[in-house]
Design a protein around this motif. Structure first.
Motif, PDB file in Angstrom:
ATOM      1  N   PHE A 118      30.178  33.678  43.703  1.00 46.66           N
ATOM      2  CA  PHE A 118      30.173  32.952  42.513  1.00 46.66           C
ATOM      3  C   PHE A 118      31.126  31.538  42.560  1.00 46.66           C
ATOM      4  N   ALA A 119      31.762  31.392  43.562  1.00 48.50           N
ATOM      5  CA  ALA A 119      32.463  30.129  43.800  1.00 48.50           C
ATOM      6  C   ALA A 119      31.904  28.987  43.788  1.00 48.50           C
ATOM      7  N   ASP A 120      30.843  28.681  43.879  1.00 45.94           N
ATOM      8  CA  ASP A 120      30.077  27.133  43.626  1.00 45.94           C
ATOM      9  C   ASP A 120      29.309  27.042  42.510  1.00 45.94           C
ATOM     10  N   SER A 121      29.490  28.347  41.729  1.00 43.48           N
ATOM     11  CA  SER A 121      28.879  28.245  40.340  1.00 43.48           C
ATOM     12  C   SER A 121      29.606  27.501  39.357  1.00 43.48           C
ATOM     13  N   GLY A 122      28.612  26.412  38.881  1.00 41.31           N
ATOM     14  CA  GLY A 122      29.410  25.759  37.665  1.00 41.31           C
ATOM     15  C   GLY A 122      28.995  26.218  36.243  1.00 41.31           C
ATOM     16  N   SER A 123      28.314  27.312  36.524  1.00 45.21           N
ATOM     17  CA  SER A 123      27.868  27.902  35.091  1.00 45.21           C
ATOM     18  C   SER A 123      28.877  28.681  34.321  1.00 45.21           C
ATOM     19  N   THR A 124      29.111  28.453  33.141  1.00 46.56           N
ATOM     20  CA  THR A 124      30.161  29.189  32.333  1.00 46.56           C
ATOM     21  C   THR A 124      29.988  30.604  32.272  1.00 46.56           C
ATOM     22  N   ASP A 125      28.716  31.041  32.018  1.00 47.67           N
ATOM     23  CA  ASP A 125      28.191  32.419  31.997  1.00 47.67           C
ATOM     24  C   ASP A 125      28.363  33.146  33.255  1.00 47.67           C
ATOM     25  N   ASN A 126      28.145  32.665  34.555  1.00 46.67           N
ATOM     26  CA  ASN A 126      28.535  33.070  35.755  1.00 46.67           C
ATOM     27  C   ASN A 126      30.014  33.496  35.945  1.00 46.67           C
ATOM     28  N   LEU A 127      30.822  32.360  35.417  1.00 43.93           N
ATOM     29  CA  LEU A 127      32.106  32.570  35.651  1.00 43.93           C
ATOM     30  C   LEU A 127      32.607  33.601  34.868  1.00 43.93           C
ATOM     31  N   THR A 128      32.175  33.716  33.686  1.00 43.65           N
ATOM     32  CA  THR A 128      32.605  34.897  32.824  1.00 43.65           C
ATOM     33  C   THR A 128      32.426  36.138  33.452  1.00 43.65           C
ATOM     34  N   MET A 129      30.885  36.255  33.950  1.00 42.25           N
ATOM     35  CA  MET A 129      30.522  37.473  34.638  1.00 42.25           C
ATOM     36  C   MET A 129      31.453  37.773  35.779  1.00 42.25           C
ATOM     37  N   ALA A 130      31.791  36.696  36.743  1.00 41.37           N
ATOM     38  CA  ALA A 130      32.886  37.000  37.862  1.00 41.37           C
ATOM     39  C   ALA A 130      34.001  37.280  37.436  1.00 41.37           C
ATOM     40  N   ARG A 131      34.750  36.791  36.266  1.00 40.33           N
ATOM     41  CA  ARG A 131      36.001  37.334  35.943  1.00 40.33           C
ATOM     42  C   ARG A 131      35.978  38.654  35.435  1.00 40.33           C
ATOM     43  N   THR A 132      34.839  39.211  34.848  1.00 41.78           N
ATOM     44  CA  THR A 132      34.557  40.541  34.301  1.00 41.78           C
ATOM     45  C   THR A 132      34.460  41.475  35.352  1.00 41.78           C
ATOM     46  N   LEU A 133      33.820  40.930  36.527  1.00 37.64           N
ATOM     47  CA  LEU A 133      33.684  41.918  37.906  1.00 37.64           C
ATOM     48  C   LEU A 133      35.225  41.969  38.382  1.00 37.64           C
ATOM     49  N   PHE A 134      35.875  40.785  38.498  1.00 35.48           N
ATOM     50  CA  PHE A 134      37.104  40.835  39.036  1.00 35.48           C
ATOM     51  C   PHE A 134      38.235  41.686  38.580  1.00 35.48           C
ATOM     52  N   ILE A 135      38.058  41.732  37.056  1.00 36.71           N
ATOM     53  CA  ILE A 135      39.088  42.259  36.320  1.00 36.71           C
ATOM     54  C   ILE A 135      38.721  43.843  36.625  1.00 36.71           C
ATOM     55  N   LEU A 136      37.367  44.506  36.530  1.00 33.35           N
ATOM     56  CA  LEU A 136      36.835  45.708  36.905  1.00 33.35           C
ATOM     57  C   LEU A 136      37.508  46.059  38.245  1.00 33.35           C
ATOM     58  N   CYS A 137      37.284  45.213  39.235  1.00 35.73           N
ATOM     59  CA  CYS A 137      37.695  45.670  40.714  1.00 35.73           C
ATOM     60  C   CYS A 137      39.219  45.907  40.592  1.00 35.73           C
ATOM     61  N   GLY A 138      39.964  44.991  40.190  1.00 35.51           N
ATOM     62  CA  GLY A 138      41.410  45.029  39.826  1.00 35.51           C
ATOM     63  C   GLY A 138      42.034  46.232  39.413  1.00 35.51           C
ATOM     64  N   THR A 139      41.133  46.543  38.031  1.00 38.37           N
ATOM     65  CA  THR A 139      41.844  47.689  37.387  1.00 38.37           C
ATOM     66  C   THR A 139      41.559  48.843  38.184  1.00 38.37           C
ATOM     67  N   ILE A 140      40.348  49.384  39.039  1.00 38.39           N
ATOM     68  CA  ILE A 140      40.064  50.279  39.886  1.00 38.39           C
ATOM     69  C   ILE A 140      41.165  50.266  41.152  1.00 38.39           C
ATOM     70  N   ILE A 141      41.387  49.180  41.645  1.00 39.25           N
ATOM     71  CA  ILE A 141      42.615  48.958  42.628  1.00 39.25           C
ATOM     72  C   ILE A 141      43.734  49.306  42.209  1.00 39.25           C
ATOM     73  N   GLY A 142      43.996  49.044  40.997  1.00 41.30           N
ATOM     74  CA  GLY A 142      45.174  49.512  40.208  1.00 41.30           C
ATOM     75  C   GLY A 142      45.658  50.825  39.986  1.00 41.30           C
ATOM     76  N   PHE A 143      44.665  51.632  39.976  1.00 39.88           N
ATOM     77  CA  PHE A 143      44.533  52.969  40.024  1.00 39.88           C
ATOM     78  C   PHE A 143      44.756  53.624  41.508  1.00 39.88           C
ATOM     79  N   LEU A 144      43.821  53.175  42.355  1.00 39.68           N
ATOM     80  CA  LEU A 144      43.435  53.827  43.802  1.00 39.68           C
ATOM     81  C   LEU A 144      44.676  53.744  44.598  1.00 39.68           C
ATOM     82  N   MET A 145      45.148  52.440  44.527  1.00 41.33           N
ATOM     83  CA  MET A 145      46.477  51.958  45.541  1.00 41.33           C
ATOM     84  C   MET A 145      47.661  53.011  45.007  1.00 41.33           C
TER      85      MET A 145
END
Length: 234
Positions: A118-145
């Motif tokens: 998603f780094a080179d994507s200029g689409s707002t929808d793609n950035l929103t999707m990337a943010r959502t996925l990052f939040i999901l991964c961060g939340t899971i890591i926040g429990f696993l670690m």
């Protein structure tokens, strides 16, 4: 005589393996890429740029954890593989390693791969999707670690109780291990979220120092006269 020489060699090799795992852990933690991003777009570009170093550091940490499992299986034989505390410590450590490995795969491979996508994507929808996925991964890591650290700390407590009953150097390192295991168990549930990363990092560093202490202990022939039986007797 030949059996005693073989046991000494095995003990020294195990000491060397613990020392190597300790130094590898500390080196890899120091090499972990930091972040100076101010916006989410900056974070994506930063993660995409450091994808190789992230994979190398986290992959090496996974290998180190796998090596530590082997080391503690061998250590458990010397502590008495049939003793409940020793068995409980080994089970807790393996669970903790599994949780931490899952966390490292997400942090070191999945998250950077998403950033590249998603780094080179200029689409707002793609950035929103990337943010959502990052939040999901961060939340899971926040429990696993944290749970991984807690299970490993419980394992350290179990093994340290078995070690502290010995004389001299074993007692000192056993007491140190009790502190290393107890501090995260008290601190992790108590600290606020903004400080959690620092507490977890400190806990991992303390664990690595304890591995080095175990290496020093195993290097002392007087502390480990032989592989003990399943009931804890020599």
């Amino acid at each position: 005589m030949a059996e005693e020489i073989s046991n000494d060699r095995a003990r020294r090799r195990l000491a060397g393996a613990f020392a190597l795992c300790s130094l590898a852990t500390l080196t890899l933690l120091a090499s972990h890429p930091g972040s100076s991003a101010r916006t989410f777009a900056d974070l994506l570009r930063e993660e995409a740029h450091s994808v190789r170093i992230n994979g190398l550091v986290h992959g090496a940490l996974v290998v180190t954890l796998a090596a530590l499992i082997v080391c503690f299986v061998l250590l458990s034989r010397r502590l008495g593989s049939g003793r409940p505390l020793v068995v409980g410590g080994l089970i807790a450590f393996c669970i903790g390693c599994g949780l931490m490995i899952a966390s490292m795969i997400l942090d070191g491979f999945v998250t950077p791969a998403l950033a590249v996508r998603f780094a080179d994507s200029g689409s707002t929808d793609n950035l929103t999707m990337a943010r959502t996925l990052f939040i999901l991964c961060g939340t899971i890591i926040g429990f696993l670690m944290p749970f991984g650290v807690l299970f490993q700390s419980a394992a350290t407590l179990c093994w340290s109780v078995a070690i502290v009953k010995g004389p001299g150097l074993r007692r000192s390192i056993g007491v140190f291990g009790l502190l290393v295991g107890l501090i995260p168990i008290i601190a992790v549930p108590a600290v606020p979220s903004p400080l959690m990363t620092h507490v977890l990092l400190a806990a991992v560093v303390l664990q690595a120092i304890w591995y080095l202490a175990l290496a020093a202990l195993l290097s002392s022939r007087a502390s480990w006269p032989a592989i003990v039986g399943t009931d804890g007797s020599c």
